[in-house]
Scaffold this motif. Structure first.
Motif, PDB file in Angstrom:
ATOM      1  N   ALA A  26      36.166  31.417  42.883  1.00 14.11           N
ATOM      2  CA  ALA A  26      37.241  31.122  44.398  1.00 14.11           C
ATOM      3  C   ALA A  26      38.289  31.817  43.471  1.00 14.11           C
ATOM      4  O   ALA A  26      39.244  32.133  44.298  1.00 14.11           O
ATOM      5  N   ALA A  27      38.617  32.713  42.708  1.00 15.42           N
ATOM      6  CA  ALA A  27      39.722  32.905  42.375  1.00 15.42           C
ATOM      7  C   ALA A  27      39.480  34.302  43.150  1.00 15.42           C
ATOM      8  O   ALA A  27      39.270  34.856  43.553  1.00 15.42           O
ATOM      9  N   TYR A  28      41.318  34.509  43.810  1.00 19.69           N
ATOM     10  CA  TYR A  28      40.682  35.959  44.376  1.00 19.69           C
ATOM     11  C   TYR A  28      42.247  36.963  43.842  1.00 19.69           C
ATOM     12  O   TYR A  28      43.204  36.272  44.141  1.00 19.69           O
ATOM     13  N   CYS A  29      41.933  37.414  43.211  1.00 19.33           N
ATOM     14  CA  CYS A  29      42.220  38.212  42.002  1.00 19.33           C
ATOM     15  C   CYS A  29      40.830  39.919  42.593  1.00 19.33           C
ATOM     16  O   CYS A  29      41.392  40.996  41.742  1.00 19.33           O
ATOM     17  N   PRO A  30      41.468  40.496  43.438  1.00 24.55           N
ATOM     18  CA  PRO A  30      41.158  41.878  43.436  1.00 24.55           C
ATOM     19  C   PRO A  30      42.476  43.459  42.683  1.00 24.55           C
ATOM     20  O   PRO A  30      41.667  44.144  42.705  1.00 24.55           O
ATOM     21  N   TYR A  31      43.192  42.754  42.368  1.00 23.49           N
ATOM     22  CA  TYR A  31      44.243  43.606  41.857  1.00 23.49           C
ATOM     23  C   TYR A  31      44.186  43.648  40.418  1.00 23.49           C
ATOM     24  O   TYR A  31      44.155  44.757  39.701  1.00 23.49           O
ATOM     25  N   SER A  32      44.184  42.423  40.092  1.00 24.03           N
ATOM     26  CA  SER A  32      44.089  42.394  37.910  1.00 24.03           C
ATOM     27  C   SER A  32      42.628  42.805  37.797  1.00 24.03           C
ATOM     28  O   SER A  32      41.976  42.993  36.622  1.00 24.03           O
ATOM     29  N   LYS A  33      41.844  41.739  38.958  1.00 18.04           N
ATOM     30  CA  LYS A  33      40.102  41.813  37.941  1.00 18.04           C
ATOM     31  C   LYS A  33      39.899  40.684  37.362  1.00 18.04           C
ATOM     32  O   LYS A  33      38.940  40.356  36.707  1.00 18.04           O
TER      33      LYS A  33
END
Length: 142
Positions: A26-33
């Motif tokens: 569910a993580a939303y991490c488009p920048y750090s991945k």
């Protein structure tokens, strides 16, 4: 790292770890991945999950641990038995400094934090080990 007398059962640890690892999805991490999942076990036996949520303005993002604790507190929980944090890297990552103080607000030095790596292995440390010489509400007379 000193051995910890686990305040939770093997079954609770299994559920805690499974839910923390699954929460990474569910993580939303488009920048750090950098996916992080967390799961808290409350003293009433409930499991509350969280995942990191990033923002284009980097400091505005929220770590999985704070999402989980915030969700638990809003749901009325104030007493906790254990926390699991899961990432995709090896070795396992520990909570950041801000999260350590946030977690300490609702726990004490003997509270266990289980940290899972990308292969499902873990290490466990207490809040006292992660944040030595910390302070919490009790130190402020609350």
């Amino acid at each position: 790292m000193a051995p910890i007398d686990s305040p939770i059962t093997a079954q609770e640890l299994e559920i805690l770890s499974t839910k923390a690892i699954a929460a990474k999805e569910a993580a939303y991490c488009p920048y750090s991945k950098f996916r992080v999942g967390a799961c808290i076990l409350t003293t009433s036996g409930e499991f509350v999950v969280g995942a990191n949520v990033e923002n284009a303005a980097y400091p505005v993002g929220t770590c999985a641990e704070r999402v989980a604790f915030g969700t638990a507190v809003v749901a009325g929980h104030k007493s906790f038995k254990a926390l699991a944090v899961a990432t995709d890297i090896k070795p396992a990552a520990s909570p950041c400094g801000m999260c350590r103080q946030y977690i300490r607000e609702f726990t004490n030095g003997s509270f266990p934090v289980y940290m899972y790596d990308g292969e499902g292995s873990y290490k466990v440390m207490t809040m006292g080990e992660l944040l030595p010489d910390s302070f919490g509400p009790g130190d402020l007379g609350i």
